[in-house]
Scaffold this motif. Structure first.
Motif, PDB file in Angstrom:
ATOM      1  N   SER A  21       1.738  -2.105 -10.546  1.00 50.02           N
ATOM      2  CA  SER A  21       0.392  -1.570 -10.354  1.00 50.02           C
ATOM      3  C   SER A  21       0.403  -0.073 -10.059  1.00 50.02           C
ATOM      4  O   SER A  21      -0.607   0.597 -10.220  1.00 50.02           O
ATOM      5  N   LYS A  22       1.526   0.449  -9.627  1.00 60.17           N
ATOM      6  CA  LYS A  22       1.612   1.870  -9.302  1.00 60.17           C
ATOM      7  C   LYS A  22       2.060   2.720 -10.490  1.00 60.17           C
ATOM      8  O   LYS A  22       2.113   3.937 -10.404  1.00 60.17           O
ATOM      9  N   ILE A  23       2.387   2.065 -11.593  1.00 64.26           N
ATOM     10  CA  ILE A  23       2.804   2.813 -12.782  1.00 64.26           C
ATOM     11  C   ILE A  23       1.555   3.223 -13.554  1.00 64.26           C
ATOM     12  O   ILE A  23       1.007   2.464 -14.332  1.00 64.26           O
ATOM     13  N   CYS A  24       1.078   4.408 -13.283  1.00 66.30           N
ATOM     14  CA  CYS A  24      -0.102   4.904 -13.996  1.00 66.30           C
ATOM     15  C   CYS A  24       0.283   6.121 -14.833  1.00 66.30           C
ATOM     16  O   CYS A  24      -0.537   6.661 -15.556  1.00 66.30           O
ATOM     17  N   THR A  25       1.508   6.554 -14.703  1.00 66.39           N
ATOM     18  CA  THR A  25       2.038   7.656 -15.500  1.00 66.39           C
ATOM     19  C   THR A  25       3.434   7.260 -15.966  1.00 66.39           C
ATOM     20  O   THR A  25       4.037   6.329 -15.412  1.00 66.39           O
ATOM     21  N   PRO A  26       3.982   7.942 -16.956  1.00 66.50           N
ATOM     22  CA  PRO A  26       5.333   7.611 -17.408  1.00 66.50           C
ATOM     23  C   PRO A  26       6.340   7.706 -16.249  1.00 66.50           C
ATOM     24  O   PRO A  26       6.233   8.571 -15.377  1.00 66.50           O
ATOM     25  N   ILE A  27       7.308   6.820 -16.253  1.00 70.22           N
ATOM     26  CA  ILE A  27       8.295   6.749 -15.169  1.00 70.22           C
ATOM     27  C   ILE A  27       9.031   8.070 -15.013  1.00 70.22           C
ATOM     28  O   ILE A  27       9.304   8.504 -13.890  1.00 70.22           O
ATOM     29  N   GLY A  28       9.354   8.743 -16.095  1.00 71.40           N
ATOM     30  CA  GLY A  28      10.053  10.030 -16.017  1.00 71.40           C
ATOM     31  C   GLY A  28       9.284  11.048 -15.204  1.00 71.40           C
ATOM     32  O   GLY A  28       9.866  11.867 -14.475  1.00 71.40           O
ATOM     33  N   ARG A  29       7.990  10.981 -15.273  1.00 75.14           N
ATOM     34  CA  ARG A  29       7.162  11.920 -14.499  1.00 75.14           C
ATOM     35  C   ARG A  29       7.302  11.664 -12.992  1.00 75.14           C
ATOM     36  O   ARG A  29       7.310  12.605 -12.207  1.00 75.14           O
ATOM     37  N   HIS A  30       7.405  10.398 -12.606  1.00 76.70           N
ATOM     38  CA  HIS A  30       7.630  10.072 -11.198  1.00 76.70           C
ATOM     39  C   HIS A  30       8.953  10.655 -10.714  1.00 76.70           C
ATOM     40  O   HIS A  30       9.051  11.177  -9.622  1.00 76.70           O
ATOM     41  N   ASN A  40       0.811  -1.217   0.000  1.00 79.67           N
ATOM     42  CA  ASN A  40       0.000   0.000   0.000  1.00 79.67           C
ATOM     43  C   ASN A  40       0.844   1.266   0.000  1.00 79.67           C
ATOM     44  O   ASN A  40       0.385   2.311   0.450  1.00 79.67           O
ATOM     45  N   GLY A  41       2.054   1.173  -0.505  1.00 82.66           N
ATOM     46  CA  GLY A  41       2.960   2.324  -0.533  1.00 82.66           C
ATOM     47  C   GLY A  41       2.382   3.503  -1.300  1.00 82.66           C
ATOM     48  O   GLY A  41       1.569   3.321  -2.214  1.00 82.66           O
ATOM     49  N   PRO A  42       2.789   4.718  -0.938  1.00 82.96           N
ATOM     50  CA  PRO A  42       2.200   5.911  -1.534  1.00 82.96           C
ATOM     51  C   PRO A  42       2.587   6.161  -2.991  1.00 82.96           C
ATOM     52  O   PRO A  42       1.923   6.930  -3.665  1.00 82.96           O
ATOM     53  N   SER A  43       3.662   5.539  -3.477  1.00 86.18           N
ATOM     54  CA  SER A  43       4.048   5.777  -4.873  1.00 86.18           C
ATOM     55  C   SER A  43       4.901   4.631  -5.400  1.00 86.18           C
ATOM     56  O   SER A  43       5.388   3.788  -4.649  1.00 86.18           O
ATOM     57  N   MET A  44       5.104   4.647  -6.707  1.00 84.79           N
ATOM     58  CA  MET A  44       5.928   3.644  -7.341  1.00 84.79           C
ATOM     59  C   MET A  44       7.371   3.747  -6.855  1.00 84.79           C
ATOM     60  O   MET A  44       8.018   2.734  -6.585  1.00 84.79           O
ATOM     61  N   LEU A  45       7.904   4.946  -6.722  1.00 89.47           N
ATOM     62  CA  LEU A  45       9.293   5.095  -6.298  1.00 89.47           C
ATOM     63  C   LEU A  45       9.515   4.572  -4.883  1.00 89.47           C
ATOM     64  O   LEU A  45      10.533   3.946  -4.596  1.00 89.47           O
ATOM     65  N   VAL A  46       8.569   4.818  -4.002  1.00 88.17           N
ATOM     66  CA  VAL A  46       8.675   4.300  -2.639  1.00 88.17           C
ATOM     67  C   VAL A  46       8.675   2.773  -2.665  1.00 88.17           C
ATOM     68  O   VAL A  46       9.475   2.126  -1.985  1.00 88.17           O
ATOM     69  N   SER A  47       7.809   2.182  -3.481  1.00 86.04           N
ATOM     70  CA  SER A  47       7.768   0.726  -3.594  1.00 86.04           C
ATOM     71  C   SER A  47       9.074   0.181  -4.158  1.00 86.04           C
ATOM     72  O   SER A  47       9.550  -0.868  -3.736  1.00 86.04           O
ATOM     73  N   CYS A  48       9.661   0.897  -5.099  1.00 85.14           N
ATOM     74  CA  CYS A  48      10.951   0.471  -5.660  1.00 85.14           C
ATOM     75  C   CYS A  48      12.043   0.486  -4.600  1.00 85.14           C
ATOM     76  O   CYS A  48      12.886  -0.406  -4.544  1.00 85.14           O
ATOM     77  N   ILE A  49      12.036   1.491  -3.752  1.00 87.38           N
ATOM     78  CA  ILE A  49      13.032   1.565  -2.679  1.00 87.38           C
ATOM     79  C   ILE A  49      12.821   0.420  -1.687  1.00 87.38           C
ATOM     80  O   ILE A  49      13.771  -0.235  -1.260  1.00 87.38           O
ATOM     81  N   MET A  50      11.580   0.147  -1.343  1.00 83.92           N
ATOM     82  CA  MET A  50      11.288  -0.927  -0.391  1.00 83.92           C
ATOM     83  C   MET A  50      11.585  -2.308  -0.968  1.00 83.92           C
ATOM     84  O   MET A  50      11.911  -3.239  -0.229  1.00 83.92           O
ATOM     85  N   TYR A  51      11.506  -2.426  -2.264  1.00 84.06           N
ATOM     86  CA  TYR A  51      11.772  -3.682  -2.962  1.00 84.06           C
ATOM     87  C   TYR A  51      13.143  -4.242  -2.560  1.00 84.06           C
ATOM     88  O   TYR A  51      13.337  -5.439  -2.470  1.00 84.06           O
ATOM     89  N   ARG A  52      14.055  -3.336  -2.264  1.00 86.17           N
ATOM     90  CA  ARG A  52      15.416  -3.697  -1.863  1.00 86.17           C
ATOM     91  C   ARG A  52      15.417  -4.583  -0.608  1.00 86.17           C
ATOM     92  O   ARG A  52      16.304  -5.410  -0.424  1.00 86.17           O
ATOM     93  N   TYR A  53      14.446  -4.418   0.252  1.00 89.43           N
ATOM     94  CA  TYR A  53      14.419  -5.115   1.537  1.00 89.43           C
ATOM     95  C   TYR A  53      13.570  -6.389   1.548  1.00 89.43           C
ATOM     96  O   TYR A  53      13.592  -7.127   2.531  1.00 89.43           O
ATOM     97  N   ILE A  54      12.832  -6.637   0.492  1.00 90.42           N
ATOM     98  CA  ILE A  54      11.849  -7.721   0.495  1.00 90.42           C
ATOM     99  C   ILE A  54      12.473  -9.088   0.781  1.00 90.42           C
ATOM    100  O   ILE A  54      11.993  -9.831   1.640  1.00 90.42           O
TER     101      ILE A  54
END
Length: 163
Positions: free
Chosen positions: A150-159, A48-62
């Motif tokens: 699932s959090k990619i609803c806009t182009p990655i560059g915009r994030h 339930n992370g607030p954004s795609m970038l936050v989820s990407c950072i957390m992915y490191r710890y999974i």
């Protein structure tokens, strides 16, 4: 960094406006879940992370957290024995493991559990837990999780340029 003991000290020096931001609150929730070994809460926060970038950072710890969670599950459901691996085994539902380890599918759960050295029943419905040493350095997620997709609803560059 979830492994740093200085996080709370560093955060206490932040201005109130930053401290109350969604991202800092979320990071503190993740840090607290990690340090209290509340693995189920950590995986819920990840999903339930607030954004795609936050989820990407957390992915490191999974992987690391899944390993710790599985060892905690094994230790809490098996009895210690004087000779490692000689105690009674316990059948544990792979579906329950899927939820508790934050896996996206039963196949992912079984692959992860097997890579740690845990046996799986012939029907794949149960993991056979034994109190012994497990390989915690072998696991790597080799695919991008759908949680991130699932959090990619806009182009990655915009994030990258707007967060």
């Amino acid at each position: 960094n979830l492994n740093s003991g200085l996080v709370l000290r560093d955060v206490s020096n932040l201005p109130v406006s930053i401290l109350n931001s969604v991202y800092v609150r979320y990071a503190l929730d993740c840090y607290n879940a990690y340090n209290s070994k509340n693995f189920v809460r950590f995986f819920k926060l990840f999903k339930n992370g607030p954004s795609m970038l936050v989820s990407c950072i957390m992915y490191r710890y999974i992987n690391n957290i899944r390993q710790k969670a599985l060892v905690a599950i094994i230790n809490s459901h098996t009895t210690p024995s004087r000779v490692p691996g000689s105690g009674a085994s316990v059948d544990y539902s792979t579906e329950k493991l899927m939820t508790q380890l934050g896996c996206e599918s039963l196949d992912e759960t079984i692959t992860f559990v097997k890579s740690m050295g845990v046996e799986i029943s012939e029907t794949c419905s149960h993991a056979i837990l034994r109190n012994r040493q497990y390989d915690v350095n072998n696991n790597q997620i080799t695919h991008r999780l759908s949680v991130i997709d699932s959090k990619i609803c806009t182009p990655i560059g915009r994030h990258i340029f707007t967060e």
